[in-house]
Design a protein around this motif. Sequence first.
Motif, mmCIF file in Angstrom:
data_model
loop_
_atom_site.group_PDB
_atom_site.id
_atom_site.type_symbol
_atom_site.label_atom_id
_atom_site.label_comp_id
_atom_site.label_asym_id
_atom_site.label_seq_id
_atom_site.Cartn_x
_atom_site.Cartn_y
_atom_site.Cartn_z
ATOM 1 N N VAL A 1 -5.506 4.734 3.401
ATOM 2 C CA VAL A 1 -4.221 4.081 3.635
ATOM 3 C C VAL A 1 -4.516 2.867 4.515
ATOM 4 O O VAL A 1 -5.046 3.011 5.623
ATOM 5 N N THR A 2 -4.190 1.683 4.010
ATOM 6 C CA THR A 2 -4.495 0.444 4.720
ATOM 7 C C THR A 2 -3.222 -0.323 5.011
ATOM 8 O O THR A 2 -2.411 -0.562 4.108
ATOM 9 N N LEU A 3 -3.053 -0.716 6.269
ATOM 10 C CA LEU A 3 -1.931 -1.550 6.675
ATOM 11 C C LEU A 3 -2.313 -3.012 6.477
ATOM 12 O O LEU A 3 -3.441 -3.408 6.779
ATOM 13 N N TRP A 4 -1.349 -3.820 5.998
ATOM 14 C CA TRP A 4 -1.685 -5.223 5.752
ATOM 15 C C TRP A 4 -1.440 -6.022 7.034
ATOM 16 O O TRP A 4 -0.494 -6.762 7.182
ATOM 17 N N GLY A 5 -2.384 -5.826 7.962
ATOM 18 C CA GLY A 5 -2.239 -6.324 9.313
ATOM 19 C C GLY A 5 -1.521 -5.290 10.153
ATOM 20 O O GLY A 5 -0.627 -4.603 9.681
ATOM 21 N N PHE A 6 -1.933 -5.172 11.431
ATOM 22 C CA PHE A 6 -1.307 -4.147 12.262
ATOM 23 C C PHE A 6 -0.404 -4.748 13.332
ATOM 24 O O PHE A 6 0.380 -4.027 13.936
ATOM 25 N N THR A 7 -0.491 -6.054 13.562
ATOM 26 C CA THR A 7 0.346 -6.690 14.576
ATOM 27 C C THR A 7 1.167 -7.818 13.968
ATOM 28 O O THR A 7 0.682 -8.562 13.107
ATOM 29 N N ASP A 8 2.401 -7.944 14.438
ATOM 30 C CA ASP A 8 3.293 -8.984 13.919
ATOM 31 C C ASP A 8 2.755 -10.390 14.167
ATOM 32 O O ASP A 8 3.160 -11.339 13.487
ATOM 33 N N THR A 9 1.839 -10.530 15.093
ATOM 34 C CA THR A 9 1.250 -11.840 15.374
ATOM 35 C C THR A 9 0.596 -12.443 14.141
ATOM 36 O O THR A 9 0.678 -13.651 13.905
ATOM 37 N N SER A 10 -0.044 -11.618 13.345
ATOM 38 C CA SER A 10 -0.836 -12.129 12.225
ATOM 39 C C SER A 10 -0.234 -11.824 10.866
ATOM 40 O O SER A 10 -0.877 -12.043 9.839
ATOM 41 N N SER A 11 1.000 -11.330 10.830
ATOM 42 C CA SER A 11 1.593 -10.948 9.545
ATOM 43 C C SER A 11 1.900 -12.164 8.675
ATOM 44 O O SER A 11 2.352 -13.200 9.166
ATOM 45 N N TRP A 12 1.685 -12.000 7.383
ATOM 46 C CA TRP A 12 1.948 -13.063 6.413
ATOM 47 C C TRP A 12 3.429 -13.150 6.019
ATOM 48 O O TRP A 12 3.845 -14.091 5.351
ATOM 49 N N ILE A 13 4.235 -12.197 6.423
ATOM 50 C CA ILE A 13 5.590 -12.045 5.896
ATOM 51 C C ILE A 13 6.481 -13.259 6.164
ATOM 52 O O ILE A 13 7.171 -13.757 5.275
ATOM 53 N N SER A 14 6.508 -13.752 7.390
ATOM 54 C CA SER A 14 7.445 -14.826 7.733
ATOM 55 C C SER A 14 7.205 -16.088 6.920
ATOM 56 O O SER A 14 8.147 -16.840 6.638
#
Length: 340
Positions: free
Chosen positions: A289-302
């Motif tokens: 199970v892999t999270l696509w980044g674990f911190t909001d600092t580096s998330s691609w979502i925004s």
Amino acid sequence: MGQAEPATESSWQTPPTPGWPALRGLMPANVRIGSAVDGKLLATDERYRSELAAQFNAVTAENAMKWVNLEPSPGVYDWSESDQVVKFAQANGQAVYGHTLLWHSSVPAWVSESWPRERIRELLRQHITTVVSRYRGKIWAWDVVNEVLAEDGSLRDSLWLRKLGPGYIADAFRWAHEADPDARLFINDYGTEGRGRKANGLLRLVRELRMAGVPVHGVGFQSHLRWDRAPEDATGNLRRFAALGVSVAITELDVRIQLPVDAEKLLDQALLYQHMLKACLAVSTCESVTLWGFTDTSSWISSHYPGFGAACVFDSDIRPKPAHEALVQELTSRRGTPPG
């Protein structure tokens, strides 16, 4: 968040972060828990490295191993960032999941569709062979082909399909297997974690490839989810893939929230993270199970979903959110020990 000086190779091994439970210590022994890695933060931020090492026993290069980044000019490879991920993983007892050998959105600009079919086929073979051979024995699994399906479950219209026909998928798996016979080989896609037309199409494709003797060892379900929409029968869906004789993995899990964030949305997010972890662990062939980044600092979502954010289990200050607690609760309940 403060930035540290760039890391040297001698500082790759990072001590665990105290204060909250580490997911890697709670997972079943036969299932890995991983995170996508932001190369810039890995090189410059000590707190990021510390939590990445403490929480996860597997890592995936978010962008460093994509073709467009590895080979910016014909025949000229830049291994610096991908090597950095591998070295960090080796120093911290982590497995590396390779992402991705072939993706329609990551074709170098210098590749021309006007080239003859055989030239393009040979180029693809050389790329897969070169990359997999470099990391032979260092990468436990590869996303061999990524997002090859359209929304209706048919094969995606891409350069590879137009020039090479549907056989390019089988070829890619066979070339990867020749380059590293011990690596686990996955087909990876989004929008397939629950039952639906696309998942049905993926099931048909995997069945056909397996019947033809193609070395497809596993299926990756990306799981980029909204906080308010759970996939339809995720557990049952994963089980029908496992029945084909393949492993299953959640490969890119994040749960985006429509801004502004509030406590109720964070709770819904937490329950959905827990739901997906539980779904995979309920399947006997679940490998990771892999999270696509674990911190909001580096998330691609925004940058891809305007008006959404806060998709990860740690906030931008690298502190755990309710979603992290929910994962801990799920794992500790399976171990029969109290959380914390």
